[in-house]
Motif scaffolding. Structure first.
Motif, PDB file in Angstrom:
ATOM      1  N   GLU A  92       0.814  -1.213   0.000  1.00 47.64           N
ATOM      2  CA  GLU A  92       0.000   0.000   0.000  1.00 47.64           C
ATOM      3  C   GLU A  92       0.848   1.264   0.000  1.00 47.64           C
ATOM      4  OE1 GLU A  92      -4.330   0.284   1.745  1.00 47.64           O
ATOM      5  OE2 GLU A  92      -2.979  -0.567   3.240  1.00 47.64           O
ATOM      6  N   SER A  93       2.116   1.159   0.367  1.00 45.16           N
ATOM      7  CA  SER A  93       2.981   2.335   0.346  1.00 45.16           C
ATOM      8  C   SER A  93       3.438   2.692  -1.065  1.00 45.16           C
ATOM      9  CB  SER A  93       4.206   2.106   1.240  1.00 45.16           C
ATOM     10  OG  SER A  93       5.010   1.046   0.755  1.00 45.16           O
ATOM     11  N   VAL A  94       3.231   1.808  -2.035  1.00 46.07           N
ATOM     12  CA  VAL A  94       3.540   2.108  -3.438  1.00 46.07           C
ATOM     13  C   VAL A  94       2.559   3.177  -3.928  1.00 46.07           C
ATOM     14  CG1 VAL A  94       3.524   1.135  -5.764  1.00 46.07           C
ATOM     15  CG2 VAL A  94       4.536  -0.154  -3.862  1.00 46.07           C
ATOM     16  N   PRO A  95       3.011   4.189  -4.674  1.00 47.27           N
ATOM     17  CA  PRO A  95       2.163   5.347  -4.996  1.00 47.27           C
ATOM     18  C   PRO A  95       0.791   5.017  -5.564  1.00 47.27           C
ATOM     19  CG  PRO A  95       4.420   5.805  -5.628  1.00 47.27           C
ATOM     20  CD  PRO A  95       4.399   4.379  -5.163  1.00 47.27           C
ATOM     21  N   SER A  96       0.672   4.080  -6.514  1.00 44.36           N
ATOM     22  CA  SER A  96      -0.608   3.854  -7.185  1.00 44.36           C
ATOM     23  C   SER A  96      -1.307   2.587  -6.722  1.00 44.36           C
ATOM     24  CB  SER A  96      -0.386   3.786  -8.697  1.00 44.36           C
ATOM     25  OG  SER A  96       0.502   2.729  -9.018  1.00 44.36           O
ATOM     26  N   ALA A  97      -0.893   2.010  -5.594  1.00 47.26           N
ATOM     27  CA  ALA A  97      -1.479   0.764  -5.102  1.00 47.26           C
ATOM     28  C   ALA A  97      -2.506   1.045  -4.009  1.00 47.26           C
ATOM     29  CB  ALA A  97      -0.389  -0.167  -4.568  1.00 47.26           C
ATOM     30  N   TYR A  98      -3.562   0.231  -3.990  1.00 41.12           N
ATOM     31  CA  TYR A  98      -4.568   0.348  -2.934  1.00 41.12           C
ATOM     32  C   TYR A  98      -5.218  -1.016  -2.716  1.00 41.12           C
ATOM     33  CZ  TYR A  98      -7.715   0.847  -7.004  1.00 41.12           C
ATOM     34  OH  TYR A  98      -8.372   0.661  -8.190  1.00 41.12           O
ATOM     35  N   LEU A  99      -5.628  -1.278  -1.470  1.00 41.54           N
ATOM     36  CA  LEU A  99      -6.224  -2.551  -1.101  1.00 41.54           C
ATOM     37  C   LEU A  99      -7.744  -2.443  -1.040  1.00 41.54           C
ATOM     38  CD1 LEU A  99      -3.945  -3.949   1.764  1.00 41.54           C
ATOM     39  CD2 LEU A  99      -4.006  -4.662  -0.627  1.00 41.54           C
ATOM     40  N   GLY A 564     -14.937   1.257 -22.423  1.00 40.63           N
ATOM     41  CA  GLY A 564     -16.134   1.628 -23.172  1.00 40.63           C
ATOM     42  C   GLY A 564     -16.624   3.023 -22.863  1.00 40.63           C
ATOM     43  N   GLY A 565     -15.696   3.914 -22.533  1.00 41.87           N
ATOM     44  CA  GLY A 565     -16.065   5.282 -22.215  1.00 41.87           C
ATOM     45  C   GLY A 565     -16.557   5.485 -20.802  1.00 41.87           C
ATOM     46  N   GLN A 566     -16.701   4.396 -20.027  1.00 46.09           N
ATOM     47  CA  GLN A 566     -17.191   4.487 -18.664  1.00 46.09           C
ATOM     48  C   GLN A 566     -16.042   4.337 -17.668  1.00 46.09           C
ATOM     49  OE1 GLN A 566     -20.457   5.153 -17.893  1.00 46.09           O
ATOM     50  NE2 GLN A 566     -20.736   5.355 -20.118  1.00 46.09           N
ATOM     51  N   TRP A 567     -16.138   5.111 -16.582  1.00 47.10           N
ATOM     52  CA  TRP A 567     -15.149   5.019 -15.517  1.00 47.10           C
ATOM     53  C   TRP A 567     -15.225   3.634 -14.886  1.00 47.10           C
ATOM     54  CZ3 TRP A 567     -11.785   8.973 -14.607  1.00 47.10           C
ATOM     55  CH2 TRP A 567     -10.949   8.850 -13.500  1.00 47.10           C
ATOM     56  N   LEU A 568     -14.083   2.968 -14.689  1.00 39.22           N
ATOM     57  CA  LEU A 568     -14.079   1.638 -14.105  1.00 39.22           C
ATOM     58  C   LEU A 568     -14.567   1.668 -12.661  1.00 39.22           C
ATOM     59  CD1 LEU A 568     -10.720   0.035 -15.330  1.00 39.22           C
ATOM     60  CD2 LEU A 568     -13.010  -0.270 -16.269  1.00 39.22           C
ATOM     61  N   THR A 569     -15.222   0.584 -12.249  1.00 45.47           N
ATOM     62  CA  THR A 569     -15.620   0.469 -10.857  1.00 45.47           C
ATOM     63  C   THR A 569     -14.386   0.277  -9.979  1.00 45.47           C
ATOM     64  OG1 THR A 569     -15.908  -1.926 -11.087  1.00 45.47           O
ATOM     65  CG2 THR A 569     -17.832  -0.549 -11.475  1.00 45.47           C
ATOM     66  N   ASN A 570     -14.515   0.716  -8.732  1.00 51.68           N
ATOM     67  CA  ASN A 570     -13.437   0.588  -7.741  1.00 51.68           C
ATOM     68  C   ASN A 570     -12.134   1.206  -8.240  1.00 51.68           C
ATOM     69  OD1 ASN A 570     -12.296  -0.097  -5.287  1.00 51.68           O
ATOM     70  ND2 ASN A 570     -11.824  -2.189  -5.894  1.00 51.68           N
ATOM     71  N   SER A 571     -12.242   2.362  -8.886  1.00 51.53           N
ATOM     72  CA  SER A 571     -11.073   3.025  -9.452  1.00 51.53           C
ATOM     73  C   SER A 571     -11.025   4.471  -8.965  1.00 51.53           C
ATOM     74  CB  SER A 571     -11.126   2.988 -10.983  1.00 51.53           C
ATOM     75  OG  SER A 571     -10.024   3.658 -11.546  1.00 51.53           O
ATOM     76  N   PRO A 572     -10.227   4.770  -7.933  1.00 52.05           N
ATOM     77  CA  PRO A 572     -10.138   6.148  -7.440  1.00 52.05           C
ATOM     78  C   PRO A 572      -9.363   7.031  -8.412  1.00 52.05           C
ATOM     79  CG  PRO A 572      -8.560   4.766  -6.296  1.00 52.05           C
ATOM     80  CD  PRO A 572      -9.369   3.846  -7.178  1.00 52.05           C
ATOM     81  N   ARG A 573      -9.764   8.287  -8.482  1.00 53.34           N
ATOM     82  CA  ARG A 573      -9.085   9.215  -9.395  1.00 53.34           C
ATOM     83  C   ARG A 573      -7.734   9.641  -8.837  1.00 53.34           C
ATOM     84  NH1 ARG A 573     -11.098  12.746 -13.626  1.00 53.34           N
ATOM     85  NH2 ARG A 573     -13.114  11.781 -13.266  1.00 53.34           N
ATOM     86  N   TRP A 574      -7.594   9.654  -7.510  1.00 54.40           N
ATOM     87  CA  TRP A 574      -6.322  10.088  -6.928  1.00 54.40           C
ATOM     88  C   TRP A 574      -6.031   9.312  -5.654  1.00 54.40           C
ATOM     89  CZ3 TRP A 574      -6.988  11.799  -2.013  1.00 54.40           C
ATOM     90  CH2 TRP A 574      -8.223  12.340  -1.672  1.00 54.40           C
ATOM     91  N   LEU A 575      -4.725   9.229  -5.337  1.00 56.57           N
ATOM     92  CA  LEU A 575      -4.227   8.618  -4.108  1.00 56.57           C
ATOM     93  C   LEU A 575      -3.124   9.515  -3.559  1.00 56.57           C
ATOM     94  CD1 LEU A 575      -3.824   4.951  -5.429  1.00 56.57           C
ATOM     95  CD2 LEU A 575      -5.541   5.682  -3.783  1.00 56.57           C
ATOM     96  N   LEU A 576      -3.199   9.839  -2.275  1.00 57.69           N
ATOM     97  CA  LEU A 576      -2.170  10.620  -1.599  1.00 57.69           C
ATOM     98  C   LEU A 576      -1.677   9.832  -0.390  1.00 57.69           C
ATOM     99  CD1 LEU A 576      -3.804  14.183  -1.623  1.00 57.69           C
ATOM    100  CD2 LEU A 576      -2.064  13.297  -3.188  1.00 57.69           C
ATOM    101  N   LYS A 577      -0.342   9.778  -0.219  1.00 60.87           N
ATOM    102  CA  LYS A 577       0.226   8.982   0.864  1.00 60.87           C
ATOM    103  C   LYS A 577       1.423   9.707   1.464  1.00 60.87           C
ATOM    104  CE  LYS A 577      -1.069   4.813  -1.668  1.00 60.87           C
ATOM    105  NZ  LYS A 577      -0.667   3.485  -2.179  1.00 60.87           N
TER     106      LYS A 577
END
Length: 668
Positions: A92-99, A564-577
């Motif tokens: 989770e400390s990796v910039p673009s990773a999330y659980l 398909g032009g739709q935002w993926l589910t469970n996909s945050p636009r930003w992560l700050l750590k």
């Protein structure tokens, strides 16, 4: 190959200014250890320089600035300081990773991809160089079901982006390489006892012993028991359960064993783990509130590796291993008496690899290799217990073959070109080619600009192709592989011997994405190559380790993942750590970690608000051989939810509030 450039030396005035600022921040809690000798400072700086050597990007040691990928390293100091319990907490400390958790498994999201129900099939997991992803589900899960607890992890290297050119399938979004501790890292006996929230009891024991200059021995065993939380799930409210209250249904049992021995060029290891997780949220329509619904995962690995060191211009290495993975899901459905259904997997396989690094040409580093996998047994079954009725009894065998070559060519003092390709033969999907190329420009010794392009694949797993129980899914033996193409621009900068800065801009394009097709209500759902997706994003990362052993880090990730032009589910636009580890006064050490995530969508398209979690750990040395540690997850008791997979009634899964654990450790 280590970088030929000498390390950059910061100007004394600049270093003095930074040190003064850190002292001001930590005062008056700072330890007297801040006033270190020049020798201690030099040793600290040397350790940080060594941490910048990575092995996972090319399967041999090289400078992180020269590597044909962006590689983030989670060192043991960070793992121990923040009291991580699982690999997932470290990643989770990796910039673009999330659980994400559905209360059965934790899954790892990367660069906006973490669709509910996808159990890490697109991330490759390596344990001491050994592929962990199993042959039936092809998953590498980062929670307690991963066959290694964080207490025994020495170092984690996470290679961002595709690495199929050297590792084969599954390495689409990233590769996590876990290196475990050896006897010389943890000499003597160690015992840790922990107790905490939700009835947690935890025991970790180990014994390590260096055996001469080239020998080593380590053994560790751990056991965890947790009663689990009480959950209120409104979607399950009924006359029998007016508040949807699930009490005593969230228990976890886990145990693991690690045994390692090294004698000269030979290393052998044994890994064994078991985890049983009871499920409180009634998956697949089971009887809500009824005990006895759980999933059980067991993993065993025996490996023998050989590394004789450089032999002239060649450096050959080899490994052979036997692995077993079993899964058993027990589901209790309503009835009189209740109907018990068992869904399970048994798989045995053998892996073998032979590779060699060659430096026979001036300015070239060539690595060639061969990977083999033989699946001895891959069984899927589903049946009702009483009265017995079989719904699935599928038996498979198979094999895989991979050949790869990569050349690192130093064009000049400032330019480096890396090119590689791998050919894989996988049962049922035909040959797969995975190329990769990287151009690295080093205008200065401490700075690198990288242009990275690559292509990777994931073959459909046996569960996606052959699972057919007559009620939930039908088979699709003709299912094809999914593929990804990537382009990345990266800048990495060493700000002196103890600080790093990196920035990465990337674009992913996926095709033939394997998805469950539920479009025809007259037919059972079936996995098909339906989807296309793309992701674009920017990642920033900074870390600093001061001469006083204060570790600072911060990262930000902005990402956009669509299909398909739709935002993926469970996909945050930003992560700050952000995180800090510091020695405090009178033998105290402390650490704080902040993880913030933007809003996401659930499978119904509804918005889940963003949240920020604070985790903290503080340790006090008691004499020379003992210590006490307090670990607190979600300090602010923030209420938050994750998107739910489609086999749960609700669209969201509530996540734990504040969790506290007190741990006592003694060394002998």
């Amino acid at each position: 190959m280590p970088s030929p450039f000498p390390p950059r030396v910061c100007r004394p005035a600049h270093r003095a200014t930074l040190s003064a600022l850190l002292l001001a921040v930590l005062h008056p809690w700072a330890s007297p250890a801040l006033a270190q000798s020049a020798e201690d400072v030099a040793l600290s700086q040397l350790g940080q320089l060594m941490n910048r050597e990575v092995h996972s990007a090319s399967r041999y040691a090289q400078s992180s600035l020269d590597a044909p990928a962006v590689v983030w390293v989670v060192p043991r100091e960070q793992i121990v300081g923040h009291a991580y319990r699982t690999l997932g907490e470290a990643l989770e400390s990796v910039p673009s990773a999330y659980l994400t958790s559905d209360r059965a498994y934790d899954t790892l999201g990367l660069r906006g991809f973490n669709r509910a129900g996808d159990y890490n099939t697109r991330t490759l997991m390596l344990l001491d160089g050994q592929r962990i992803n199993d042959p039936v589900y092809d998953q590498g899960l980062p929670g307690l079901e991963f066959p290694m607890v964080a207490d025994w992890i020495k170092r984690v290297e996470f290679v961002a982006g595709p690495t199929s050119s050297v590792y084969g399938g599954n390495a689409l979004f990233g590769t996590a390489h876990v290196t475990t501790v050896e006897g010389r890292d943890e000499p003597g006996a160690r015992i840790s006892l922990g107790a905490g929230s939700d009835g947690l009891r935890r025991l970790v024991t180990s014994y390590g012993r260096p055996m001469g200059a080239t020998g080593d021995f380590f053994i560790g065993w751990t056991s965890l028991h947790a009663d689990g939380a009480t959950w209120h799930l409104p979607e399950h409210a009924s006359t029998a359960h007016p508040e949807g209250r699930a009490a005593g249904l969230d228990a976890t049992r886990q145990s693991a064993l690690l045994l390692k021995h090294r004698a000269g060029p030979w290393r052998w290891s044994l890994v064994s783990s078991q985890r049983r997780k009871h499920l409180p949220n009634a998956p697949y329509g089971v009887s809500f509130g009824a005990p006895g619904t759980y999933v059980d995962d067991r993993y065993a690995l025996a490996a023998l590796a050989w590394d004789g060191g450089p032999m002239g211009r060649w450096h050959p290495q080899g490994r052979v291993s036997f692995s077993r993975y079993t899964f058993s899901g027990r589901y209790v459905f309503a009835g009189e008496p209740p109907l018990v259904n068992v869904d399970g997997v048994t798989s045995d396989w053998v892996d073998a690899e032979l590779r060699s690094t060659w430096r026979g040409w001036l300015n070239h580093t060539l690595v060639v290799g061969l990977d083999l996998r033989r699946v001895l047994k891959a069984e899927q079954h589903n049946y009702d217990v009483d009265p017995f009725a079989s719904h699935l009894d599928d038996h498979r065998r198979g094999h895989g073959l991979g050949l790869f070559v990569q050349d690192e060519y130093r064009l000049s003092e400032h330019w480096l070109l890396t090119g590689g390709v791998r050919w894989d033969r996988v049962d049922g999907v035909g040959p797969q080619w995975s190329p990769r190329a990287a151009v690295v420009w080093r205008p200065q010794a401490d700075r690198a600009f990288k242009l990275l392009v690559g292509r990777a694949f994931r073959a459909p797993n046996l569960n996606e192709r052959y699972y057919d129980d007559g009620t939930s899914q039908r088979a699709n033996p003709a299912l094809g592989a999914e593929r990804i193409r990537t382009v990345e621009l990266a800048m990495e900068q060493n700000l002196g011997p103890d600080s790093q800065l990196s920035a990465t801009l990337y674009r992913y394009e996926m095709e033939d994405l394997i998805e469950m097709d539920e479009s025809d209500p007259s037919l059972l759902p079936q996995y098909r190559n339906l989807g296309q997706a793309r992701a674009e994003g920017l990642e920033l990362y900074w870390q600093r380790v001061t001469p006083a052993h204060v570790r600072w880090r911060a990262s930000a990730a902005w990402q956009e993942a669509r299909s398909g032009g739709q935002w993926l589910t469970n996909s945050p636009r930003w992560l700050l750590k952000a995180g800090v580890l510091a020695p405090l006064a009178a033998g105290w050490h402390g650490g704080v970690e902040v993880l913030a995530m933007g809003a996401r969508r659930d499978r119904a398209g509804e918005r889940l608000p963003g949240h920020a979690l604070v985790h903290a750990s503080i340790e006090k040395a008691v004499g020379q051989t003992q210590s006490l540690r307090l670990r607190v997850r979600n300090v602010g008791d923030v209420r938050h939810e994750d998107p739910a997979p489609n086999w749960l009634v609700g669209t969201r899964v509530p996540q734990p509030g504040r969790q506290v654990e007190l741990q006592w450790t003694a060394r002998f």
